[in-house]
Design a protein around this motif. Structure first.
Motif, PDB file in Angstrom:
ATOM      1  N   LEU A 136       0.826  -1.217   0.000  1.00 36.65           N
ATOM      2  CA  LEU A 136       0.000   0.000   0.000  1.00 36.65           C
ATOM      3  C   LEU A 136       0.857   1.262   0.000  1.00 36.65           C
ATOM      4  N   ILE A 137       1.867   1.314   0.870  1.00 34.98           N
ATOM      5  CA  ILE A 137       2.673   2.539   0.920  1.00 34.98           C
ATOM      6  C   ILE A 137       3.563   2.657  -0.317  1.00 34.98           C
ATOM      7  N   GLY A 138       3.748   1.563  -1.029  1.00 36.66           N
ATOM      8  CA  GLY A 138       4.481   1.603  -2.289  1.00 36.66           C
ATOM      9  C   GLY A 138       3.740   2.348  -3.385  1.00 36.66           C
ATOM     10  N   LYS A 139       2.531   2.770  -3.106  1.00 42.13           N
ATOM     11  CA  LYS A 139       1.766   3.591  -4.058  1.00 42.13           C
ATOM     12  C   LYS A 139       2.182   5.064  -4.002  1.00 42.13           C
ATOM     13  N   LEU A 140       2.897   5.436  -2.924  1.00 42.69           N
ATOM     14  CA  LEU A 140       3.357   6.820  -2.795  1.00 42.69           C
ATOM     15  C   LEU A 140       4.456   7.089  -3.815  1.00 42.69           C
ATOM     16  N   LYS A 141       4.431   8.262  -4.423  1.00 43.88           N
ATOM     17  CA  LYS A 141       5.311   8.557  -5.559  1.00 43.88           C
ATOM     18  C   LYS A 141       6.793   8.334  -5.274  1.00 43.88           C
ATOM     19  N   MET A 142       7.312   8.819  -4.175  1.00 39.07           N
ATOM     20  CA  MET A 142       8.750   8.725  -3.933  1.00 39.07           C
ATOM     21  C   MET A 142       9.209   7.361  -3.431  1.00 39.07           C
ATOM     22  N   ILE A 143       8.266   6.479  -3.117  1.00 36.72           N
ATOM     23  CA  ILE A 143       8.656   5.119  -2.717  1.00 36.72           C
ATOM     24  C   ILE A 143       7.831   4.095  -3.484  1.00 36.72           C
ATOM     25  N   ASN A 144       7.544   4.391  -4.741  1.00 34.48           N
ATOM     26  CA  ASN A 144       6.667   3.521  -5.518  1.00 34.48           C
ATOM     27  C   ASN A 144       7.419   2.386  -6.225  1.00 34.48           C
ATOM     28  N   TYR A 145       8.544   1.999  -5.657  1.00 35.20           N
ATOM     29  CA  TYR A 145       9.248   0.816  -6.154  1.00 35.20           C
ATOM     30  C   TYR A 145       9.213  -0.236  -5.045  1.00 35.20           C
ATOM     31  N   VAL A 146       8.154  -1.030  -5.047  1.00 35.38           N
ATOM     32  CA  VAL A 146       7.894  -1.997  -3.976  1.00 35.38           C
ATOM     33  C   VAL A 146       9.024  -3.020  -3.825  1.00 35.38           C
ATOM     34  N   PRO A 147       9.637  -3.519  -4.911  1.00 34.34           N
ATOM     35  CA  PRO A 147      10.755  -4.447  -4.705  1.00 34.34           C
ATOM     36  C   PRO A 147      11.890  -3.834  -3.876  1.00 34.34           C
ATOM     37  N   GLY A 148      12.127  -2.534  -4.001  1.00 32.71           N
ATOM     38  CA  GLY A 148      13.137  -1.864  -3.184  1.00 32.71           C
ATOM     39  C   GLY A 148      12.755  -1.851  -1.712  1.00 32.71           C
ATOM     40  N   ILE A 149      11.466  -1.724  -1.448  1.00 32.87           N
ATOM     41  CA  ILE A 149      10.979  -1.790  -0.071  1.00 32.87           C
ATOM     42  C   ILE A 149      11.200  -3.204   0.473  1.00 32.87           C
ATOM     43  N   PHE A 150      10.883  -4.206  -0.347  1.00 33.04           N
ATOM     44  CA  PHE A 150      11.095  -5.594   0.071  1.00 33.04           C
ATOM     45  C   PHE A 150      12.573  -5.890   0.310  1.00 33.04           C
ATOM     46  N   ILE A 151      13.459  -5.322  -0.512  1.00 37.40           N
ATOM     47  CA  ILE A 151      14.899  -5.527  -0.306  1.00 37.40           C
ATOM     48  C   ILE A 151      15.305  -5.001   1.068  1.00 37.40           C
ATOM     49  N   GLY A 152      14.839  -3.820   1.425  1.00 40.14           N
ATOM     50  CA  GLY A 152      15.140  -3.280   2.753  1.00 40.14           C
ATOM     51  C   GLY A 152      14.579  -4.145   3.861  1.00 40.14           C
ATOM     52  N   CYS A 153      13.386  -4.679   3.648  1.00 43.25           N
ATOM     53  CA  CYS A 153      12.732  -5.503   4.670  1.00 43.25           C
ATOM     54  C   CYS A 153      13.450  -6.832   4.857  1.00 43.25           C
ATOM     55  N   PHE A 154      13.662  -7.581   3.780  1.00 43.45           N
ATOM     56  CA  PHE A 154      14.280  -8.895   3.962  1.00 43.45           C
ATOM     57  C   PHE A 154      15.722  -8.776   4.426  1.00 43.45           C
ATOM     58  N   SER A 155      16.372  -7.678   4.066  1.00 39.14           N
ATOM     59  CA  SER A 155      17.741  -7.464   4.549  1.00 39.14           C
ATOM     60  C   SER A 155      17.751  -7.281   6.064  1.00 39.14           C
ATOM     61  N   THR A 156      16.709  -6.682   6.593  1.00 31.58           N
ATOM     62  CA  THR A 156      16.607  -6.486   8.041  1.00 31.58           C
ATOM     63  C   THR A 156      16.562  -7.832   8.757  1.00 31.58           C
ATOM     64  N   PHE A 157      15.842  -8.793   8.168  1.00 32.48           N
ATOM     65  CA  PHE A 157      15.798 -10.126   8.771  1.00 32.48           C
ATOM     66  C   PHE A 157      17.170 -10.802   8.698  1.00 32.48           C
ATOM     67  N   ALA A 158      17.883 -10.571   7.620  1.00 33.37           N
ATOM     68  CA  ALA A 158      19.173 -11.243   7.401  1.00 33.37           C
ATOM     69  C   ALA A 158      20.309 -10.640   8.228  1.00 33.37           C
ATOM     70  N   ALA A 159      20.100  -9.454   8.786  1.00 34.12           N
ATOM     71  CA  ALA A 159      21.182  -8.741   9.479  1.00 34.12           C
ATOM     72  C   ALA A 159      21.453  -9.254  10.882  1.00 34.12           C
ATOM     73  N   ASN A 160      20.637 -10.153  11.379  1.00 31.96           N
ATOM     74  CA  ASN A 160      20.844 -10.736  12.710  1.00 31.96           C
ATOM     75  C   ASN A 160      21.011  -9.688  13.804  1.00 31.96           C
ATOM     76  N   GLY A 161      20.195  -8.671  13.771  1.00 31.06           N
ATOM     77  CA  GLY A 161      20.220  -7.659  14.827  1.00 31.06           C
ATOM     78  C   GLY A 161      21.250  -6.564  14.634  1.00 31.06           C
ATOM     79  N   ASN A 162      22.044  -6.646  13.601  1.00 26.14           N
ATOM     80  CA  ASN A 162      23.077  -5.652  13.331  1.00 26.14           C
ATOM     81  C   ASN A 162      22.478  -4.540  12.454  1.00 26.14           C
ATOM     82  N   TRP A 163      21.441  -3.904  12.948  1.00 19.53           N
ATOM     83  CA  TRP A 163      20.606  -3.047  12.123  1.00 19.53           C
ATOM     84  C   TRP A 163      21.232  -1.728  11.725  1.00 19.53           C
ATOM     85  N   LEU A 164      21.982  -1.114  12.598  1.00 18.23           N
ATOM     86  CA  LEU A 164      22.611   0.154  12.226  1.00 18.23           C
ATOM     87  C   LEU A 164      23.641  -0.075  11.118  1.00 18.23           C
ATOM     88  N   VAL A 165      24.425  -1.126  11.254  1.00 18.98           N
ATOM     89  CA  VAL A 165      25.402  -1.464  10.213  1.00 18.98           C
ATOM     90  C   VAL A 165      24.668  -1.799   8.911  1.00 18.98           C
TER      91      VAL A 165
END
Length: 155
Positions: free
Chosen positions: A89-118
């Motif tokens: 839904l929020i991927g409908k907003l003009k400046m973030i309308n690339y949903v795969p990029g949002i998913f990349i950020g999301c799944f990367s968060t799971f893969a970071a094992n808590g090392n979120w700032l890095v």
């Protein structure tokens, strides 16, 4: 050919430097992928890729946080489904309308094992890497054109 050379040079340099400065090489490549997949090699693409990755990063943290504070069976699956709908839904907003990029950020968060700032710095550095690859490719291309024109003018 210039984009191949520029990307190979800068991505190789990234893979060499990232571990020395404490960043996640793979996450940098994920950010770089977001930049190139958006298809705009300019500053607009740079900003959009960063915003998409940051949004996805926040959504990943939200899923983790909700799963930890609301202890119900299969909470991670439930909140993943809810937040995935939110990301679409929020991927409908003009400046973030690339949903795969949002998913990349999301799944990367799971893969970071808590090392979120890095992770966040690595993703954003990767977006900058993609931007620099595209800019260097333009410079290589301009140099080649000038060199070719100079050669033709001599004959």
């Amino acid at each position: 050919m210039s984009s191949v050379l520029a990307s190979g040079l800068l991505c190789g340099l990234w893979a060499f430097i990232a571990p020395f400065i404490g960043l996640l090489t793979w996450a940098g490549f994920a950010g770089c992928t977001t930049f190139f997949a958006i298809g705009n090699s300019g500053v607009t693409g740079l900003v959009k890729a960063m915003l998409c990755n940051i949004t996805g990063f926040g959504c990943g943290l939200l899923i983790i946080w909700l799963s930890n504070i609301i202890a119900i069976p299969q909470s991670a699956a439930i909140f993943s489904g809810i937040v995935t709908s939110l990301m679409c839904l929020i991927g409908k907003l003009k400046m973030i309308n690339y949903v795969p990029g949002i998913f990349i950020g999301c799944f990367s968060t799971f893969a970071a094992n808590g090392n979120w700032l890095v992770l966040l710095f690595s993703l954003l550095s990767g977006v900058v890497l993609g931007y620099l690859c595209s800019q260097l490719a333009k410079e290589f291309s301009n140099w080649h054109v000038k060199r070719t024109e100079k050669r033709h003018n001599l004959t």
